[in-house]
Design an enzyme around this catalytic site. Structure first.
Site, mmCIF file in Angstrom:
data_model
loop_
_atom_site.group_PDB
_atom_site.id
_atom_site.type_symbol
_atom_site.label_atom_id
_atom_site.label_comp_id
_atom_site.label_asym_id
_atom_site.label_seq_id
_atom_site.Cartn_x
_atom_site.Cartn_y
_atom_site.Cartn_z
ATOM 1 N N ASP A 101 0.825 -1.202 0.000
ATOM 2 C CA ASP A 101 0.000 0.000 0.000
ATOM 3 C C ASP A 101 0.869 1.265 0.000
ATOM 4 O OD1 ASP A 101 -2.834 0.946 0.417
ATOM 5 O OD2 ASP A 101 -1.880 1.935 2.125
ATOM 6 N N GLU A 138 2.316 -0.339 -4.823
ATOM 7 C CA GLU A 138 1.427 0.733 -5.248
ATOM 8 C C GLU A 138 2.246 2.009 -5.204
ATOM 9 O OE1 GLU A 138 -2.912 2.706 -4.162
ATOM 10 O OE2 GLU A 138 -1.517 2.303 -2.557
HETATM 11 C C1 NOJ Z 1 -4.442 2.896 -1.018
HETATM 12 C C2 NOJ Z 1 -5.524 1.878 -0.873
HETATM 13 O O1 NOJ Z 1 -5.733 1.240 -2.097
HETATM 14 C C3 NOJ Z 1 -6.748 2.603 -0.365
HETATM 15 O O2 NOJ Z 1 -7.891 1.801 -0.398
HETATM 16 C C4 NOJ Z 1 -6.454 3.103 1.001
HETATM 17 O O3 NOJ Z 1 -7.548 3.871 1.450
HETATM 18 C C5 NOJ Z 1 -5.189 3.959 1.024
HETATM 19 N N1 NOJ Z 1 -4.119 3.403 0.279
HETATM 20 C C6 NOJ Z 1 -4.715 4.217 2.425
HETATM 21 O O4 NOJ Z 1 -4.104 3.081 2.967
#
Ligand code: NOJ
Ligand code: CA
Length: 540
Positions: A204, A266
């Site tokens: 993440d 990500e």
């Molecule tokens: C990216 C995630 O995909 C999302 O769903 C989340 O709210 C944020 N990061 C915070 O962790």
């Protein structure tokens, strides 16, 4: 020659645990529910399952706010269920990745509770704390913005009379990864799951973990990035050199284990920056390329984007493509509700060179469930987007209530779409289109989008060219036609409004829409695509 590592040619399916299958009738999806539905994923032909966070959490951001990285949230099951999930995925010949939220914890994590209790406690330095500016220190330490851009990344704690950083939302304080104790504790949680046999992790907001230690202000430069407003250039808070080093440190942890344990980041930025996270095969193995989330339904756009990623991620590196996820709109809604276009996009996603990711429900053509903003459970929708000034809203490509893409998976046409037993109220409403759009009914219809996905995944598994072959875009095509060759496989798609004739032909492996393959030429009607096997000329 040894075989190439599994992740280079895998296909990934994202499960959002809260919405996949409720096994005990409390209206909330859970791990036993996922286990009970693994056959669907296997029948679909998927090779890797990625499960969004199911760790202990107050669920203010539905699991992206963790209170214990080594425990399962009560409503999702037990640690035994998590281990069983890993084993059951493996028993079906698939791989499994979990979702690691390394940047921040929940503010209810015992670490943070301790950290904010004083400036001298043993966890005092586990989060990013700083004194404020101004006479009484009541102005944030610097100009860093939260992910939402129009609010500060800093939150004030009256107890410590200091500010703590939250890259995302105010209840998600950022860990201080410059503290070796934090790094050690987090890496041990990574090992905890590696020991249990997980094949890797989706990471993440990975690019935002290591911020500038001196808290230097970011340059102010308002613009629109990836459909969202940006008030500052995040040079000191995103994609820093230290963050690339962290990718390597984390990779070293994975490399302590046998088998290829894979890291999928990500991260956001131009392709060259994203690629830097891969290092020299000593960083992350994969990074998401989110451009397919903001595409134009346009052959030229796809040709340009695919070419750019192909160039920036040469084999054995792999681009990782995404059409849908739990944060952004469903495909069907992006293409004006037209399932024919969603099918053309499925063909592209599963035949370009790279690792495709599929979000649960994408395979049956689920659409966004229309929900009222004022009822939103999604913290971005309820606390941020509802309050954005109109001028900001106008500049955003999507002002989303993420609940709309997170409604329960639609399994059949029975009550609650088979997600929860009849009479139970699921945590989010089921999309009323479930009577038509569901796994059971589509499985029985040869021409359904579900069967198109199955067929594409099968053809991909059966043809090495689609798994590891190179990609060459075809030139000299009619304007709205996208075409590329993967060794002996040819993919053609007409994204325009007129029929188009191309001088290619071959054996049809998959087709969608109306396609006429004749001798020496193929006619593609609007919103059609075809995967052909051609005879490759022998090398002299
Ligand atoms: C990216 C995630 O995909 C999302 O769903 C989340 O709210 C944020 N990061 C915070 O962790
Ligand atoms: Ca349940």
């Amino acid at each position: 020659m040894s075989e190439s590592p599994w992740w280079q040619s895998t296909t990934i399916y994202q499960v959002y645990p809260r919405s996949y299958q409720d096994s005990n009738g409390d209206g909330i999806g859970d791990l036993p529910g996922i286990i009970g539905r693994l056959d669907h994923i296997q029948d679909l032909g998927i090779e890797t399952v990625w499960v969004s966070p199911f760790f202990a959490s107050p669920q203010l951001d539905f699991g992206y706010d963790v209170t214990d990285y080594e425990a399962v949230a009560q409503e999702y099951g037990t640690l035994d269920d998590a281990v069983r999930l890993i084993d059951e995925v493996h028993a079906r010949g698939m791989r499994v990745m979990f979702d690691l939220v390394l940047n921040h914890t929940s503010d209810q994590h015992p670490w943070f509770q301790r950290s904010r209790s004083s400036r001298t406690n043993p966890k005092a330095d586990w989060y990013i704390w700083a004194d404020g500016r101004g006479k009484h220190g009541r102005r944030p330490p610097n100009n860093w913005k939260s992910a939402m851009e129009f609010t500060s990344a800093w939150q004030y704690s009256p107890i410590r009379k200091q500010w703590y950083m939250c890259s995302f939302l105010p209840f998600q304080p950022d860990l201080n990864w410059r503290n070796p104790e934090v790094k050690e504790a987090m890496f041990n949680s990574v090992r905890f799951w590696l020991d249990k046999g997980v094949d890797g992790f989706r990471l993440d907001i990975f690019g935002q973990i290591m911020k500038d230690a001196a808290l230097t202000n970011n340059p102010v430069r308002p613009r629109v990035y990836n459909g969202f407003p940006r008030m500052t250039e995040r040079v000191h808070t995103e994609n820093t050199a230290d963050n690339v080093q962290l990718a390597k440190d984390l990779r070293a942890v994975c490399d302590e284990y046998p088998g290829d344990r894979v890291l999928l980041g990500e991260v956001f930025g131009p392709p060259s920056v994203l690629r830097s996270f891969l290092g020299d095969d000593d960083g992350l193995q994969l990074v998401f390329l989110f451009d397919f989330l903001t595409y134009k339904y346009d052959a030229e756009w796809f040709a340009r984007t695919i070419a750019e990623f192909d160039r920036n991620f040469p084999a054995p590196q792999q681009p990782t493509y995404v059409l849908e996820n739990h944060d952004r709109s469903r495909t069907i809604d992006r293409v004006g509700g037209d399932p024919a276009k969603a099918r053309v996009l499925a063909v592209i996603l599963l035949t370009v060179r790279g690792v495709p990711t599929i979000y649960m429900g994408q395979e049956i053509g689920m659409s966004n469930t229309p929900l009222r903003f004022k009822d939103a459970l999604d913290p971005i929708a309820s606390s941020v987007f509802r309050r954005v000034p109109q001028f900001v809203a106008d500049r955003m490509s999507e002002r989303l209530n993420r609940d709309e893409m997170r409604t329960p998976m639609q399994w059949d046409s029975s009550a609650n779409a088979g997600f929860s037993p009849a009479g139970v109220q699921p945590w989010l409403p089921v999309n009323p289109d479930y009577v038509r759009v569901n796994v059971a009914d589509e499985a029985a219809q040869p021409g359904s989008i579900l069967n198109l996905y199955r067929q594409l995944l099968r053809v991909r598994r059966e043809h090495q060219s689609l798994r590891t072959g190179s990609l060459a875009l075809l030139g000299a095509l009619p304007p709205d036609v996208l075409g590329y060759r993967r060794n002996d496989i040819l993919v053609l798609a007409n994204l325009g409004e007129q029929p188009a004739v191309v001088r290619y032909t071959g054996e049809v492996l998959v087709e969608t829409g109306q396609v006429a393959v004749g001798s020496g030429r193929t006619t593609l009607f609007p919103d059609s695509a075809v995967v052909l096997r051609t005879v490759v000329p022998r090398m002299a």
